[in-house]
Design an enzyme around this catalytic site. Structure first.
Site, PDB file in Angstrom:
ATOM      1  N   ASP A 136      -3.342 -32.396 -13.319  1.00 35.87           N
ATOM      2  CA  ASP A 136      -3.382 -33.418 -12.491  1.00 35.87           C
ATOM      3  C   ASP A 136      -4.077 -34.781 -13.382  1.00 35.87           C
ATOM      4  O   ASP A 136      -4.671 -34.678 -14.218  1.00 35.87           O
ATOM      5  CB  ASP A 136      -4.433 -33.377 -11.658  1.00 35.87           C
ATOM      6  CG  ASP A 136      -4.666 -34.591 -10.488  1.00 35.87           C
ATOM      7  OD1 ASP A 136      -4.224 -35.602 -10.857  1.00 35.87           O
ATOM      8  OD2 ASP A 136      -5.396 -34.386  -9.679  1.00 35.87           O
ATOM      9  N   HIS A 153      -1.681 -32.238  -8.782  1.00 28.48           N
ATOM     10  CA  HIS A 153      -2.551 -32.832  -7.770  1.00 28.48           C
ATOM     11  C   HIS A 153      -2.229 -32.266  -6.592  1.00 28.48           C
ATOM     12  O   HIS A 153      -0.978 -32.132  -6.008  1.00 28.48           O
ATOM     13  CB  HIS A 153      -2.090 -34.307  -7.930  1.00 28.48           C
ATOM     14  CG  HIS A 153      -3.151 -35.055  -6.880  1.00 28.48           C
ATOM     15  ND1 HIS A 153      -4.705 -35.318  -7.218  1.00 28.48           N
ATOM     16  CD2 HIS A 153      -2.854 -35.751  -5.866  1.00 28.48           C
ATOM     17  CE1 HIS A 153      -5.323 -35.891  -6.389  1.00 28.48           C
ATOM     18  NE2 HIS A 153      -4.407 -36.387  -5.667  1.00 28.48           N
ATOM     19  N   SER A 172      -8.010 -35.530  -2.424  1.00 29.54           N
ATOM     20  CA  SER A 172      -7.352 -36.645  -3.062  1.00 29.54           C
ATOM     21  C   SER A 172      -8.115 -37.916  -2.457  1.00 29.54           C
ATOM     22  O   SER A 172      -9.301 -38.069  -2.658  1.00 29.54           O
ATOM     23  CB  SER A 172      -5.656 -36.755  -2.812  1.00 29.54           C
ATOM     24  OG  SER A 172      -5.105 -37.691  -3.391  1.00 29.54           O
TER      25      SER A 172
END
Length: 322
Positions: free
Chosen positions: A268, A298, A164
């Protein structure tokens, strides 16, 4: 069963409060932390915490397979993965249970040394502070003389990785470090795991997944609002590498023949942006391996289903061995 309600207040969703001075108050109980695991007789992977820069309160958790420490005769040195944690640049820390478990599992399954550096968080320390700290961690690794690194890490076979925001951090630290002499540390490539990218205009996957329950665009917008330099928008190069012609650093990465792995999930909201960055790197002459998994949200392997880590680490192991 009724559909879950869309997330409309990202501050309430993350249980954070914005203060009048621009700082935020974080809910430190949202994710539990865990201490390191130093005993090789009790753990398949041992870990310890090491200070990097006292003035910035930055530090690192280092993971080594216990089998390496238990060898009476030094064995072959192991690949080094420098892993940056996620959290939208404003949340989380190295010692969160989810990141500790992920790094321990990765060290075990890949038989690798994993170094997970901390970095200063926004909005108290806006970008590029995290990038500065990420690069400083590489400088520390190459020159520290730390025993586990000296004895067990193959500094000529190092990879930058992050999840991320950590994936964004690995990307930007990679671009910054590509033109630097970090010897004996030699970076061979980057592993961008669900990397966090943005932009002013909504991309197709952001529109399709506007009501995502993990990291919808309204939450990403808040992350960027709190982490980007004051006065810039989401088309800044930190958040949107595809704006303009892309960084010249990518050409240097191509010249150095780094390889890059981009891992994402089709559920995502950022997946189209991740694919666009992969295309950009390919245009710049960078060797890119793409792994986009159907049904994955995600950060799926960290906050979703830990059983997904096994196939992820198999893919990473093949990539490192290329």
């Amino acid at each position: 069963m009724s559909e879950p309600s869309p997330i409309t207040d990202p501050y309430a969703y993350l249980n954070i409060v914005k203060n009048p001075d621009g700082s935020i108050t974080r809910d430190l109980t949202k994710f539990p932390c865990t201490p390191p695991t130093p005993d090789p007789s009790l753990n398949a992977v041992v870990s310890k915490d090491i200070s990097i820069n006292n003035s910035k309160s930055t530090w690192m958790r280092l993971y080594v397979p216990a089998s390496a420490l238990n060898d009476t005769v030094p064995s072959q040195k192991l690949p080094l993965i420098v892993y940056y944690h996620g959290g939208g640049f404003i949340l989380c820390s190295v010692d969160l249970q989810v990141f500790h478990d992920f790094c321990s599992d990765m060290s075990r399954d890949l038989n690798a040394i994993v170094a997970s550096p901390s970095y200063r968080l926004a909005p108290e320390h806006r970008l590029p502070a995290a990038y500065d700290d990420g690069l400083e961690a590489l400088e520390w690794i190459r020159s520290s003389g730390e025993d586990w690194i000296e004895s067990h890490a193959d500094l000529s076979n190092a990879f930058l990785m992050g999840t991320s925001a950590g994936g964004n951090l690995a990307y930007n630290v990679g671009i910054r470090s590509a033109g630097s002499d970090l010897s004996p540390l030699r970076i061979r490539g980057m592993i961008l795991h669900h990397p966090f990218f943005g932009g002013k205009e909504r991309c197709g996957s952001e529109m399709r997944l506007v009501d995502d329950q993990v990291c919808p665009p309204i939450v990403s917008d808040m992350f960027w609002d709190l982490s980007l330099p004051v006065g810039v928008d989401r088309d800044h190069e930190y958040s949107n590498p595809t704006a303009g012609e892309g960084s010249r650093g990518l050409e240097e990465i191509g010249r150095l023949r780094w390889k890059v792995m981009v891992v994402g999930g089709e559920e995502d909201p950022m997946v189209d942006r991740q694919k666009d960055v992969a295309k950009l790197m390919k245009r710049k002459g960078v060797e890119v391996v793409e792994v986009f998994n159907e049904g994955d949200v995600h950060g799926a392997e960290i906050i979703g289903d830990p059983s997904k880590r096994k196939p992820l680490f198999v893919s990473i192991g093949k990539f490192i061995a290329l």
